[in-house]
Design a protein around this motif. Structure first.
Motif, mmCIF file in Angstrom:
data_model
loop_
_atom_site.group_PDB
_atom_site.id
_atom_site.type_symbol
_atom_site.label_atom_id
_atom_site.label_comp_id
_atom_site.label_asym_id
_atom_site.label_seq_id
_atom_site.Cartn_x
_atom_site.Cartn_y
_atom_site.Cartn_z
ATOM 1 N N MET A 100 -6.118 7.301 -0.598
ATOM 2 C CA MET A 100 -5.825 6.075 0.141
ATOM 3 C C MET A 100 -6.863 5.788 1.214
ATOM 4 S SD MET A 100 -3.593 4.250 -1.211
ATOM 5 C CE MET A 100 -3.808 3.012 0.060
ATOM 6 N N MET A 101 -7.366 6.807 1.890
ATOM 7 C CA MET A 101 -8.446 6.561 2.845
ATOM 8 C C MET A 101 -9.702 6.091 2.107
ATOM 9 S SD MET A 101 -7.192 6.849 5.771
ATOM 10 C CE MET A 101 -8.735 6.634 6.645
ATOM 11 N N VAL A 123 4.807 -1.794 -6.374
ATOM 12 C CA VAL A 123 3.697 -0.853 -6.418
ATOM 13 C C VAL A 123 3.785 0.079 -5.220
ATOM 14 C CG1 VAL A 123 2.035 -2.230 -5.083
ATOM 15 C CG2 VAL A 123 1.200 -0.740 -6.942
ATOM 16 N N TYR A 124 3.075 1.183 -5.315
ATOM 17 C CA TYR A 124 3.003 2.229 -4.290
ATOM 18 C C TYR A 124 2.981 1.614 -2.893
ATOM 19 C CZ TYR A 124 0.996 6.431 -2.043
ATOM 20 O OH TYR A 124 0.734 7.525 -1.241
ATOM 21 N N ALA A 125 3.975 1.952 -2.081
ATOM 22 C CA ALA A 125 4.172 1.289 -0.791
ATOM 23 C C ALA A 125 2.959 1.344 0.136
ATOM 24 C CB ALA A 125 5.409 1.871 -0.107
ATOM 25 N N PRO A 126 2.213 2.460 0.225
ATOM 26 C CA PRO A 126 1.040 2.466 1.114
ATOM 27 C C PRO A 126 -0.031 1.433 0.766
ATOM 28 C CG PRO A 126 1.731 4.713 0.705
ATOM 29 C CD PRO A 126 2.551 3.833 -0.210
ATOM 30 N N PHE A 127 -0.032 0.895 -0.450
ATOM 31 C CA PHE A 127 -0.965 -0.196 -0.746
ATOM 32 C C PHE A 127 -0.776 -1.322 0.271
ATOM 33 C CE2 PHE A 127 -2.152 0.189 -5.558
ATOM 34 C CZ PHE A 127 -2.607 1.474 -5.342
ATOM 35 N N TYR A 128 0.487 -1.655 0.558
ATOM 36 C CA TYR A 128 0.775 -2.719 1.505
ATOM 37 C C TYR A 128 0.366 -2.316 2.920
ATOM 38 C CZ TYR A 128 3.639 -4.801 -2.191
ATOM 39 O OH TYR A 128 4.073 -5.349 -3.375
ATOM 40 N N ALA A 129 0.766 -1.120 3.329
ATOM 41 C CA ALA A 129 0.532 -0.697 4.706
ATOM 42 C C ALA A 129 -0.948 -0.536 5.008
ATOM 43 C CB ALA A 129 1.283 0.613 4.974
ATOM 44 N N PHE A 130 -1.665 0.202 4.157
ATOM 45 C CA PHE A 130 -3.075 0.477 4.434
ATOM 46 C C PHE A 130 -3.909 -0.795 4.387
ATOM 47 C CE2 PHE A 130 -1.641 4.694 3.969
ATOM 48 C CZ PHE A 130 -2.631 5.577 4.372
ATOM 49 N N ALA A 135 -6.406 -5.423 8.125
ATOM 50 C CA ALA A 135 -6.625 -6.862 8.311
ATOM 51 C C ALA A 135 -6.995 -7.602 7.027
ATOM 52 C CB ALA A 135 -7.690 -7.118 9.389
ATOM 53 N N ARG A 136 -6.556 -7.077 5.864
ATOM 54 C CA ARG A 136 -6.693 -7.816 4.607
ATOM 55 C C ARG A 136 -5.330 -8.402 4.242
ATOM 56 N NH1 ARG A 136 -11.122 -5.191 6.488
ATOM 57 N NH2 ARG A 136 -12.889 -5.312 5.024
#
Length: 407
Positions: A100-101, A123-130, A135-136
């Motif tokens: 993810m990083m 989809v995998y929740a960190p997609f949204y958070a990261f 700022a995208r």
């Protein structure tokens, strides 16, 4: 291949009392009466080739800074052996702290703040958070009713992204988390053609690539025609349970190599040296252990279907083709009595059925609402555990639903 007697089912080696001694997030987040089938961590011992490599490093005091390209070399050899992909060139890779990083850093190479990133919800929740924290803007292209990529939905999302100007990227989950869908070569080739048409840069998260179950075959996105300007991120962390040993690789297609060279040097300082040793050992000598694991996961996949039919017949279950994650549709369980929890969705990781199963069955699952549009009313269940724990968990869940309906 090693005889199956050498590596018995890795999922059947640890008892519940042994697992309770673990100090990781999976086993310490909830009270001891909860069966944790939520976060993507497996209930297995470390694969012997990996444990041996780590012991050698520790015994030698080899705990300094990472160096060299051995990690990428072993992944390249693994990709050729397992997937028939000879196109993974070490010169077009760089180490990153984790997938993810790495995704965030690659997206920074091809998009700017305010640009759009398309994802296939749920989809995998960190997609949204990261992505959002960097700022995208997220644009969703929902999966079809068959839980596969909908080209119509994807094209509509590409058009929306292009209509707002700026650059745009498509963050692909391959295989898909949380549904366990394994995209076919033809599906990915169609995606690549569509992305080329609209000038969308594809970034493929392939962390579950080695975890494809019998009946399906993994296709590296960068191996399909039209993907030459794309990127992939991968690691051994999911297949060999190495989340606590940080390391991953970013891979560029031939036309994206110059972009990858712009990645800041300090990013490659994030991975752990012991992590790189562990991941390298996994790709080099961990396949026989993984084969035994996949047999165990395949058996658990069938067992889960049987248990749901017995205890939760109204739960929708489409057996996953890959990963060790099951996406369960609980919308027909008539859980209206639990709707008060939905108000907590913005501040809580749990909502609806996941909250009910935790409260009433003492089984921890991932709540579907955090996976985006299409996730509400669903839960994600991690079946990378022993058959005994899986059986107990689903029995508890069924009992909770029956008691709720009779109360």
């Amino acid at each position: 291949m090693t005889d199956t007697a050498v590596y018995p089912n890795p999922l059947d080696e640890l008892s519940l009392s042994e697992l309770r001694q673990r100090t990781s997030m999976k086993w310490r987040t909830h009270p001891s009466d909860v069966l944790p089938l939520w976060v993507a961590e497996m209930d297995v011992r470390l694969a012997p080739p990996i444990a041996d490599a780590l012991r050698r490093a520790i015994d030698a005091g080899d705990t300094g800074y990472p160096a060299g390209t051995e990690f990428a070399e072993e992944l390249s050899a693994y990709a050729a052996r397992q997937w028939g992909w000879d196109g993974l060139e070490v010169s077009r890779t760089t180490i990153v702290p984790d997938v993810m990083m790495g995704v965030v850093e690659v997206l920074r190479l091809v998009t700017e703040p305010g640009d759009a990133v398309i994802v296939n919800s749920p989809v995998y929740a960190p997609f949204y958070a990261f992505v959002s924290h960097d700022a995208r803007r997220i644009i969703e292209a929902p999966l079809g009713n068959d839980l596969r990529i909908s080209l119509e939905s994807l094209e509509e999302a590409f058009q929306r992204a292009r209509a707002t100007g700026g650059n745009a990227a498509y963050l692909l989950s391959n295989p898909h988390n949380p549904t366990g869908t394994v995209h076919t070569r033809s599906e990915l080739a169609a995606v690549a053609q569509l992305a080329r048409t609209y000038g969308i840069r594809v970034v493929s998260d392939e962390i579950h690539a080695p975890l494809v179950l019998p009946g399906a075959k993994f296709t590296p996105y960068l191996s399909v025609p039209g993907a030459e300007d794309a990127f992939a991120l991968t690691s051994a962390s999911k297949a060999w349970n190495l989340a606590g040993l940080k390391a991953a690789l970013a891979i560029a297609g031939p036309e994206a190599a110059a972009d990858l060279r712009r990645m800041p040097e300090e990013v490659s300082h994030g991975p752990s040296h012991l992590g790189i040793i562990a991941h390298t050992a996994a790709y080099r000598g961990g396949q026989d252990w993984l084969d035994a694991l996949i047999r165990g996961l395949d058996a658990n996949r069938r067992l889960l279907g049987e248990l749901l039919a017995e205890h939760l017949p109204h739960v929708g279950y489409q057996a996953p083709e890959g990963t060790y994650l099951a996406w369960l549709d609980c919308r027909h369980l008539d859980l209206h009595a639990e709707d008060d929890h939905d108000e907590l969705a913005v501040v809580s990781d749990l909502s609806g059925p996941a909250q009910m199963f935790l409260d009433r069955a003492r089984v921890a699952l991932s709540s579907g609402h955090v996976f985006g549009t299409g996730g509400a009313g669903h839960v994600r269940l991690n079946f990378a555990t022993s058959p005994a724990i899986l059986t107990e968990a689903v029995a508890r869940m069924g009992q909770a639903v029956r008691e709720l309906h009779h109360s």
